[in-house]
Every structure is written in C-alpha cells, then in structure tokens.
Design an enzyme around this catalytic site. Sequence first.
Site, PDB file in Angstrom:
ATOM      1  N   ASP A 191       3.894  10.696  -8.670  1.00 41.42           N
ATOM      2  CA  ASP A 191       4.567   9.363  -8.188  1.00 41.42           C
ATOM      3  C   ASP A 191       5.653   9.496  -7.472  1.00 41.42           C
ATOM      4  O   ASP A 191       6.715  10.437  -7.850  1.00 41.42           O
ATOM      5  CB  ASP A 191       4.765   8.556  -9.696  1.00 41.42           C
ATOM      6  CG  ASP A 191       5.417   6.985  -9.455  1.00 41.42           C
ATOM      7  OD1 ASP A 191       6.051   6.819  -8.105  1.00 41.42           O
ATOM      8  OD2 ASP A 191       5.763   6.446 -10.185  1.00 41.42           O
ATOM      9  N   HIS A 192       5.649   9.234  -6.227  1.00 39.59           N
ATOM     10  CA  HIS A 192       6.842   9.468  -5.249  1.00 39.59           C
ATOM     11  C   HIS A 192       8.112   9.039  -5.607  1.00 39.59           C
ATOM     12  O   HIS A 192       9.155   9.646  -5.143  1.00 39.59           O
ATOM     13  CB  HIS A 192       6.499   9.445  -3.787  1.00 39.59           C
ATOM     14  CG  HIS A 192       6.461   7.976  -3.417  1.00 39.59           C
ATOM     15  ND1 HIS A 192       5.134   7.263  -3.611  1.00 39.59           N
ATOM     16  CD2 HIS A 192       7.455   7.178  -3.029  1.00 39.59           C
ATOM     17  CE1 HIS A 192       5.604   5.990  -3.098  1.00 39.59           C
ATOM     18  NE2 HIS A 192       6.893   5.880  -2.827  1.00 39.59           N
ATOM     19  N   HIS A 254       4.976   3.034 -10.421  1.00 38.89           N
ATOM     20  CA  HIS A 254       6.422   3.211 -10.272  1.00 38.89           C
ATOM     21  C   HIS A 254       7.151   2.377 -11.325  1.00 38.89           C
ATOM     22  O   HIS A 254       8.442   2.911 -11.783  1.00 38.89           O
ATOM     23  CB  HIS A 254       6.734   2.558  -8.698  1.00 38.89           C
ATOM     24  CG  HIS A 254       6.235   3.068  -7.887  1.00 38.89           C
ATOM     25  ND1 HIS A 254       5.777   4.352  -7.666  1.00 38.89           N
ATOM     26  CD2 HIS A 254       5.544   2.555  -6.696  1.00 38.89           C
ATOM     27  CE1 HIS A 254       4.789   4.701  -6.696  1.00 38.89           C
ATOM     28  NE2 HIS A 254       5.057   3.631  -5.985  1.00 38.89           N
TER      29      HIS A 254
END
Length: 506
Positions: A191-192, A254
């Site tokens: 998950d960036h 996110h």
Amino acid sequence: MSNQERGAGHAVPPCALVIFGAAGDLTKRKLIPALYNLARQKLLPDEFAIVGCARAELDTAAFRAQIASEIERHVPGTFDPELWKWIEARLYYVSGDFGEPHTFPKLKEQLADLEKRHGTRGNLLFYLATAPDFFAPIATALRDHGLVDESGGLWRRVIVEKPFGRDLASAKALNANLLAVLAEKQIYRIDHYLGKETVQNILVFRFANGIFEPIWNRRYVDHVQITVSETLGVEKRGGYYDRAGCMRDMVPNHIFQLISLVAMEPPISFDADAVRDEQSKVLRAIHPPTPEDVLSSAVRGQYGAGGINGRALPDYRAETGVPPSSHTETFVAMKLAIDSWRWNGVPFYLRVGKALAARKTEITIRFRKPPLVLFRNTTVGDLHPNDLVIHVQPKEGISLRFGAKVPGARLELGGVDMEFDYAERFGATPATGYERLLYDAMLGDQTLFQRADMVEASWSVVAPILDVWQALPPRGFPNYAAGTWGPREAELMLERDGRSWRPIEA
C-alpha cells in the site's frame, strides 16, 4: 537483519528484482525512480539487477532506451547521469504473456544468467504490477518453475499491488490461492500510502513522546477525522474506476491502514508481526454496520460538472469509459466505531473522493472541549476544540491548534497553531513514496505490508455497505459538483452528532 541494522540504513543483500507488467506507468513513474533514489542513498548493492517482464515485444536494449527516454522527468531532485548508467547497466527485459507456457522458462534462464553476471546469489523479489486477475496465476507459475523455492538459504518474495480483491469473498479466495503456493512470510501486500514519511511517523509520534500517548484515548479525544481528497477526476482510468468505485479503490486499503495506525495499542516491539498484530486487533474491533447503520452512517456521491482551480471538469458519467447511467460512487463518507476500551464512544469519520475542492490527505484528532465554568462570567462565548492534525499530503507535517489570549484589555481568545513541516525541518528528500517499501521488501521486513487477516478484516467492515448499495441504487447521482467538498449528506452526517468537518483550505 535486526531492527537496529535496518534503522542504520544498510544496503540490501544481493538480489534481483523482477517487475511483472513492466511496460505500465507504475514502472517508469514510480518503481525505477524509487530504485534510482535507493542507489543514490547507497542502499543497493553492486550485486543487483532488475528484470522487466511484460507482453510488449521489446528486447533489453529497447527497454533500456524506453526507460532512459523518460527517467529524468520522473526522478525527484537533481538527475545524475552517472548514477543512471549504473542502474541502466543492471536493467533487463523478458517479453512474454503471463499465460503462455514458455514465458517463465525464459525468465528463469535470464535470472540464472544474471546470477552469474551480477552475483545476485539467487535471491529474488517479484513485483506483480499487473491486473489482479494475474496475481494467483503468476504466483502459481513461479512455484511450478521453482522460482519461489527458498531451499539452500535463498529468499524469494512476492509483492502484490492493490486492489487485493473486490469484496470479502474474492479477498479470501485470493489469499487462499496465494497461500497455496507461497508462505505468508513471502507475500508483501503493498500500500503506497505507507511509504509516506508522515504515515510512518505516526508510531514514532505516538510512542516516542510522553505527552501524547496519555491523552490518546476516549477520556480526552472527542472524535477522529480522516480526509483523503483529490482534485482530479478519473481522467483516463474511467473503465477501471467504474468497475471498482471509490469504496473499493480506497477504503479497505489506504483508509483502514491509517485508522489502524492511529488507533492501535503499543506493540511489544517494532518487529513486523508485533506491529501488525495490533493493527489487526483494531480492524477486527471496527463494528461492521447493520443495514440500518448504512443508511445513516455511510454516504456515497458522484461528481457532476464543475471547475477546480480554473479547470473545467465534466460529469463523471461523461468521462471516457464510463457508462452514461453509471451508479459508481466517486465519493464516500462514513462514521465508524471501534469496540475497544481506548476508543469506546469515539467516532471515526472518514471522507474520500475525487474532483473535490483541494488535494489533501490529513488525519485530525479533535480533543474534547474543557468545561466553560472558568469563563462563564467573561466575554468568552465558547471554547474552540484543540485539533492535532497529521498532514500526509501534499504537505507533510504535523500541526497543533490551541487557544491563546489575544493581546489587549479584554479577555479574548484566539486560535493559534504550532506547526512542524518535514521539508522545512529536515530538508526535502527526493522520493516517490516507494523507496522505503521496496527497501523493506528486499530486507525481509513486512511491517509496512498488510497481512492476510488484516485484508479480510477490512473487507468484513466494507462488505455490508457494498451489499446495501448494490440492493438500493442511488437516485440522485450526480449529487455534488466538481470543485466542492462532496454531497451535502456528508456534512449532515456530522451535524446530526453536533460536529462538523475541519475546514480545509483549497
């Protein structure tokens, strides 16, 4: 490698990185620039290689030329041609369809050659930058060709991009398929958002400062707000976005990762499973809403035509790839409750959407107001709450708002802010947001990656909402104009509780 060694910034061990779907934007815009930045920080060893794998009919020379023609535009900071030559000399390409039987033998042969040429010692990291339908087939093919076998002291790891499933059933099926061919310790669900410095700083901010953790609970916190807003519409991603929607695209990954870091109990150490155990407890403690709750505590919206910063946006339904009668949401607002001693009675409000008034990601901890008793016979009419705001993007930092006396003969209170800005205090570090995640994956540190139980717990909360929305199609789409803060119902959700969203400047 120990936590102490990781913190010291040692170079990763010899290895090769294989990027499936290397012809896509993620590779040239984020992954290769992130590797460039890691090399700039001397965190990559000389015994390192990169292999792109995709269907595009290219050879290594053409792939290198293609990346080289664009790399300077995507590398943050000053571009160093000599450093790029170092990366380019380690960049290779294998052409092939992921479903064709000869693709993986070709890849295996290339990796064996690189082990001899660059001394990668058989350590492999596979990055699945592909459509989700390919995740399980690629993992199975890697197993079938012996490319995830860790015997002989080798390590073999697989990074999986989001979306990780589109509902609870598909997430469980994907987990089952991956765990049939890989061990959990080999799977890195990326998950960036967790690559952002401010997000990583949440744990340090909470647990390394004695003044915050004692008040980080229901006795002192009134509620928590999380806003993730984008000014862009769906642009050229209409076909994908209309199948996913805002809820699936953003909330189970996110948003829930941010919630888990804000709400978790102190872990016993910074070991990956110690941290993720506490995150998992938070996610499992979130009340899955009943159908009645969905009607009052979940809001969906879809943007109509409007303007943002002088730029006109069309209706979502007029975007390329979007059906003219689409019911897909581009905005979500929710009220969540965490059933724990720390957070009982403290609502967590979240809103996320496209084509909104500003590009912001922030977490607001709003504290309870003090009693007005002391000021009852003064000119002070009300006391404003204290807000602790964690700014995630575009500006990274933390601010604390508190009341102070306005100079003068009368007793007047004014709100003031103490602010910490990452770039101003520590200097701007060139980054794409993927550096830390790639670095940790090559070190074998899973702290910033989701575990199977975390993924399934997140989908368990979202599933009842999606079920209700599927059964009751929206009647009023589009229901907010591009360039606003979403539908009026999102504001009413807080107003019913006597609260309001923190104002955000456009």
